[in-house]
Enzyme design. Structure first.
Site, PDB file in Angstrom:
ATOM      1  N   LYS A 112       0.915  -1.206  -0.044  1.00  8.40           N
ATOM      2  CA  LYS A 112      -0.148  -0.086   0.040  1.00  8.40           C
ATOM      3  C   LYS A 112       0.791   1.218   0.059  1.00  8.40           C
ATOM      4  O   LYS A 112       0.656   2.273  -0.339  1.00  8.40           O
ATOM      5  CB  LYS A 112      -0.861  -0.033   1.369  1.00  8.40           C
ATOM      6  CG  LYS A 112      -1.955  -1.255   1.302  1.00  8.40           C
ATOM      7  CD  LYS A 112      -2.758  -1.362  -0.010  1.00  8.40           C
ATOM      8  CE  LYS A 112      -4.019  -2.064   0.527  1.00  8.40           C
ATOM      9  NZ  LYS A 112      -3.562  -3.683   0.616  1.00  8.40           N
TER      10      LYS A 112
HETATM   11  C1  LIG Z   1      -4.189  -4.935   0.152  1.00 12.48           C
HETATM   12  C2  LIG Z   1      -3.444  -6.084   0.239  1.00 12.48           C
HETATM   13  C3  LIG Z   1      -3.686  -7.140  -0.655  1.00 12.48           C
HETATM   14  C4  LIG Z   1      -4.878  -7.190  -1.761  1.00 12.48           C
HETATM   15  O1  LIG Z   1      -4.490  -6.183  -2.534  1.00 12.48           O
HETATM   16  P1  LIG Z   1      -5.845  -5.577  -3.600  1.00 12.48           P
HETATM   17  O2  LIG Z   1      -5.385  -4.487  -4.464  1.00 12.48           O
HETATM   18  O3  LIG Z   1      -6.820  -5.146  -2.407  1.00 12.48           O
HETATM   19  O4  LIG Z   1      -6.322  -6.808  -4.488  1.00 12.48           O
HETATM   20  C5  LIG Z   1      -2.898  -8.495  -0.745  1.00 12.48           C
HETATM   21  N1  LIG Z   1      -1.525  -8.478   0.094  1.00 12.48           N
HETATM   22  C6  LIG Z   1      -1.589  -7.401   0.964  1.00 12.48           C
HETATM   23  C7  LIG Z   1      -0.429  -7.551   1.900  1.00 12.48           C
HETATM   24  C8  LIG Z   1      -2.245  -6.254   1.017  1.00 12.48           C
HETATM   25  O5  LIG Z   1      -2.115  -5.290   1.860  1.00 12.48           O
END
Ligand SMILES: *Cc1c(COP(=O)(O)O)cnc(C)c1O
Length: 494
Positions: A112
């Site tokens: 993120k």
């Molecule tokens: C948010 C997240 C995901 C999923 O990603 P999306 O874009 O919501 O599909 C997978 N792994 C981790 C560690 C995340 O923080």
């Protein structure tokens, strides 16, 4: 000419890139999508020589056409700096024949950070460009990682406030502590008695609530979103797929124009959608392999063409993927319907009233770029253990879902030759307990921070700053509410 964005539910709702970033969600509850996906205007040989920041500019300028060169370069420079613990920003690590794209070197050690370190700068620039005078209130639902990354990005940013809702019993102990220890007078963190889907639905409802919007405006506020429904999150995520492909070429791993598969551990469908956009910009990506945990609504969708969220919500050890309503899938649905907002709106209406919808055979034809599968909890743990024992490389539970699905893909299709990127979405330190338990059940009895130190020894990696910071940090947030109280809670903060 500016690239324009329109709502996936109403072709008449148009916005420039900066307007779309400011709004987050379209007025009718739809998501903003670019009217066409722009092609890269630099060659692979040029990309091969570029730094992460230069790649970011080459990609983002194609989407954010109403930003000046100076504005965009300034946002990029502020985002991808020493907050990342490596100059590569997103390094590739080869293990057992796959290429792990480590997207967790930012300040909160999950992918993120790749988008949320730049979103606040894009948002403030957008506010200035559009002469916004209100304070911007970032409303965010998190399955664990968006929350901390958004808090870190917006803490003490002037003219903004941020409220994060997370499922009280649905995140890892480290994820929760990271959020509850967040400093910054403009930050608010709220645990809800509910799951991520309820948090996300509650937030989306506040966005489309006209009465609330008016009340806020009178008090000098307006909402925006830090979730991947905001195009300002999606666009920066395209960058690392372009970058990874170019680095594989630069390092001689692939020949010029060789095809590469991508595996993405998926929840809200934002990360894999970014890979799809990268493919559509001209990057030679073959299969987009969508990996789910036991909340396998997407696997079922790719198999049958029916999206059905009417099922039990399962709490897993990959909590950031515990999602049954994958918001960004709407952007793909819109596209495979031939950019037909009316058709998409009809399907989304069915989703909100019946919890399901079915796409046409013609739309299903357009899903050929995707392959979906899932791993259960035991399989995910076995992947972590086997990779560690064979190579010494330790991956987190989300990345392990992707690695497990990649194994299934190879076994099922026989496509074992195509070089493959696995999006490594979190540091194993963020999910220490689950990771260590997967390696050896004796760790079950250990304390959280004992496990952290042991993981550092086993994996031969230093404990990341993000973890050191919270070891002894004070809890600063303690609000908990019911799903029905989300709106009242936001009002109380403002
Ligand atoms: C948010 C997240 C995901 C999923 O990603 P999306 O874009 O919501 O599909 C997978 N792994 C981790 C560690 C995340 O923080």
């Amino acid at each position: 000419m500016n690239l324009m964005y329109s709502s996936t539910r109403n072709k008449n709702e148009k916005a420039t890139a900066s307007e779309a970033i400011l709004k987050g969600l379209a007025t009718d509850g739809g998501l903003f999508v670019p009217d066409s996906i722009p092609a890269l205007d630099v060659s692979i040989d040029e990309l091969a020589q570029m730094s992460y920041q230069e790649t970011a500019y080459a990609v983002m300028k194609q989407f954010l056409t109403d930003f000046t060169e100076e504005e965009l370069k300034s946002c990029i420079a502020k985002a991808y700096d020493s907050k990342f613990d490596t100059e590569e920003i997103a390094p590739l690590v080869e293990a057992k024949g796959a290429y792990y794209l480590e997207l967790f070197h930012g300040s909160t050690i999950a992918f993120k950070d790749m988008a949320l370190s730049i979103l606040p700068h894009l948002l403030i620039t957008s506010a200035r460009k559009n002469k916004v005078e209100n304070d911007i209130v970032i409303l965010t639902a998190t399955s664990g990682d968006t929350g901390k990354a958004a808090l870190a990005g917006f803490a003490d940013v002037e003219g903004t406030k941020i409220v994060v809702f997370y499922p009280k019993n649905g995140v890892s102990p480290i994820q929760e502590k990271q959020m509850l220890t967040q400093k910054g007078a403009n930050t608010h963190v709220v645990g809800i008695h509910g799951n991520f889907d309820q948090a996300q639905t509650g937030v989306k409802e506040m966005f489309s609530n006209a009465v609330l919007k008016e009340e806020l405006a009178n008090a000098g506020y307006q909402f925006s979103s830090a979730n991947s429904i905001n195009i300002g999150r999606l666009v920066p995520q395209i960058v690392y797929y372009v970058y990874a492909y170019a680095k594989m070429y630069a390092n001689g791993v692939i020949a010029k124009d060789e095809v590469v598969n991508v595996v993405v551990p998926t929840g809200n469908f934002g990360n894999i959608l970014a890979a799809y956009y990268a493919k559509n910009m001209g990057v030679n990506i073959g299969k987009l392999i969508c990996a789910s945990n036991e909340n396998k609504v997407l696997f079922d969708f790719f198999a049958t063409g029916e999206y059905d969220k009417n099922r039990d919500f399962i709490l897993t050890n990959s909590p950031s993927m515990d999602i049954l309503i994958s918001s960004n899938l709407e952007r793909l649905i819109y596209r495979i319907a031939g950019n037909d907002a009316e058709k998409n709106a009809e399907l989304m209406k069915s989703l909100s009233s019946n919890g399901k919808y079915e796409i046409t055979a013609e739309m299903k034809e357009n899903l050929k770029d995707f392959y979906g599968n899932y791993t259960d909890e035991a399989e995910t743990a076995a992947v972590i253990k086997a990779l560690y024992e064979d190579t010494g490389y330790v991956i987190d539970t989300h990345t392990a879902v992707a690695a497990g699905v990649y194994n299934k893909y190879k076994a099922e299709t026989g496509d074992v030759e195509t070089k493959t990127i696995i999006a490594s979405t979190a540091s194993p330190f963020k999910f220490t307990r689950s990771v260590m338990n997967a390696i050896d059940s004796k760790y079950d009895a250990w304390e959280d921070f004992e496990l952290v130190d042991e993981l550092s020894k086993l994996g031969n990696v230093a404990v990341p700053n993000a973890i050191e910071e919270i070891r002894n940090a004070e809890i600063l947030h303690n609000t908990v509410c019911e799903v029905s109280e989300m709106e009242a809670t936001v009002k109380a903060f403002l």
